[in-house]
Design an enzyme around this catalytic site. Structure first.
Site, mmCIF file in Angstrom:
data_model
loop_
_atom_site.group_PDB
_atom_site.id
_atom_site.type_symbol
_atom_site.label_atom_id
_atom_site.label_comp_id
_atom_site.label_asym_id
_atom_site.label_seq_id
_atom_site.Cartn_x
_atom_site.Cartn_y
_atom_site.Cartn_z
ATOM 1 N N GLN A 193 29.254 -31.245 -0.480
ATOM 2 C CA GLN A 193 29.590 -30.683 -1.757
ATOM 3 C C GLN A 193 31.350 -30.744 -1.991
ATOM 4 O O GLN A 193 31.524 -31.295 -3.225
ATOM 5 C CB GLN A 193 29.464 -29.691 -2.734
ATOM 6 N N CYS A 339 11.901 -23.595 -11.357
ATOM 7 C CA CYS A 339 10.347 -23.322 -12.047
ATOM 8 C C CYS A 339 8.823 -23.261 -11.125
ATOM 9 O O CYS A 339 9.154 -23.962 -10.689
ATOM 10 C CB CYS A 339 9.947 -24.167 -13.377
#
Length: 393
Positions: A193, A339
């Protein structure tokens, strides 16, 4: 005009505002252009001895030098891999198996990317390693004193990421690496990153191993690299013909290596021209718009500094992150929850920082990049403000 010199990326035209650059970046058209000849004309095997190998061999060497230049390394210290996860695996498994210890000790920290955490778990199961996972503070940072206390005579490797992919928190890598190397262990840093977003120099960081990932810096998915400090010995990941200094056999993917090299050169130019400062300005503009319009409701997750200049992780009181994004289809971004079979769970990163479930479930990760414009920021802010007000009502 954006920092790329290209006003609109063809993949972003007429779509929602893309604020998910930490997940993946569009391939820069200049990177795609550099790749093209190596997918068509220059098809030779760089290891062959006939004229068809000359151009691929030279291009591979150039790409290695470009990646090295971005991070202050030598070209011969760069090994190309097919992904950041593979580079992490080569670093961790390679160091553990080359150590010669019967029960090698590895130290990492709780908010690492799964590529590191799951590799550590595999080393425990398959190779008898012992793994220590350090905690983080409320900003997601590792305390150097905690690392110093965890080191043992059996410690062979410490792996701590440069920047967190969710919050952008920048770890104190020079201090952590200095403690580790003084103890006689190797230090690996997953900089997926951070590379290209902030200036990085492996000498100043003091690391032995560092991961670079193409699709986080405008190259295609499927190409990455591992910096291996000269003199560091690793167990090969793929045995065979001796490519990539004998650590990763297989005919080299020249076109994708060229892509990573070109992306690295573009990133170096962008940093030199203040691209990271431009990103920070846009990030803060978005944050300010939201806090001004939603007083008392917007909470920053992670440190104000040190933090990636492009990353804003916030929670807005009164609305769940995934519901907010559903109500704001003009934006493509990520939430702080995952989820699983219809049930949402809070981010392990935010939980490790001590955030309660309500704040974690409200989290949004908004990450900007090369093609983000002030107009995009204002459009995104307006959409989020409208959705947050409606959600609270």
């Amino acid at each position: 005009m954006t920092g790329s010199g290209v006003p609109v990326h063809p993949g972003l035209a007429d779509g929602p505002v893309y604020l998910d650059y930490n997940a993946t970046t569009p391939v820069d058209p200049r990177v795609a252009e550099a790749m093209g000849p190596h997918l068509t004309d220059f098809f030779g095997n760089p290891s062959s001895s006939h004229p068809y190998s000359a151009e691929p061999r030279a291009a591979l060497a150039d790409a290695r030098a470009q990646v090295a230049a971005l991070i202050g390394a030598r070209a011969e210290e760069i090994v190309f891999t097919a992904s950041g996860s593979e580079a992490d695996l080569l670093a961790l498994r390679g160091a553990v198996l080359a150590s010669g210890h019967m029960r090698p000790h590895v130290i990492t920290q709780v908010t690492e990317h799964p590529a590191v955490l799951e590799t550590c778990h595999a080393l425990e199961r398959l190779h008898g390693a012992r793994v220590t996972v350090l905690p983080v503070d409320g900003d997601g940072l590792v305390a150097p004193a905690a690392l110093a206390a965890a080191l043992t005579e059996e410690t062979v490797l410490v792996s701590v990421m440069a920047a967190n992919n969710e919050t952008g928190a920048l770890q104190p890598i020079p201090a952590l690496a200095r403690i580790t190397r003084a103890h006689g262990a190797l230090f690996h840093c997953d900089a997926a990153q951070a590379v290209g977003k902030v200036p990085l120099d492996v000498g100043e960081l003091g690391v032995d191993l560092l991961t670079v990932v193409g699709h986080k810096m405008y190259a295609p998915k499927g190409i990455a690299a591992l910096y291996i400090r000269r003199g560091v010995v690793l167990e090969p990941l793929v045995h065979g013909g001796g490519q990539e200094h004998g650590l990763r056999a297989g005919t080299e993917n020249v076109a994708f290596a060229v892509a990573l090299g070109t992306a690295a050169e573009l990133a170096a130019a962008d940093l030199a021209s203040g691209g990271h400062e431009r990103s920070a300005g846009l990030r803060d503009r978005l944050h300010d718009r939201l806090t001004d319009a939603l007083p008392g409701r917007v909470h920053l997750n992670g440190p104000v500094k040190p933090r990636l200049p492009n990353t804003l992780n916030i929670s807005i009181d009164g609305v769940l992150g995934h519901e907010l994004l559903t109500a704001a289809p003009e934006i493509a971004a990520s939430t702080g929850s995952a989820c699983h079979s219809g049930t949402r769970t809070p981010s392990p990163v935010l939980r490790a920082m001590g955030l309660d479930d309500a704040r974690s479930m409200a989290a949004l990760r908004l990450s900007i990049g090369r093609w983000t414009t002030p107009a995009d920021i204002d459009r995104a802010a307006n959409a989020l403000i409208t959705a947050a007000r409606a959600g609270r009502a």
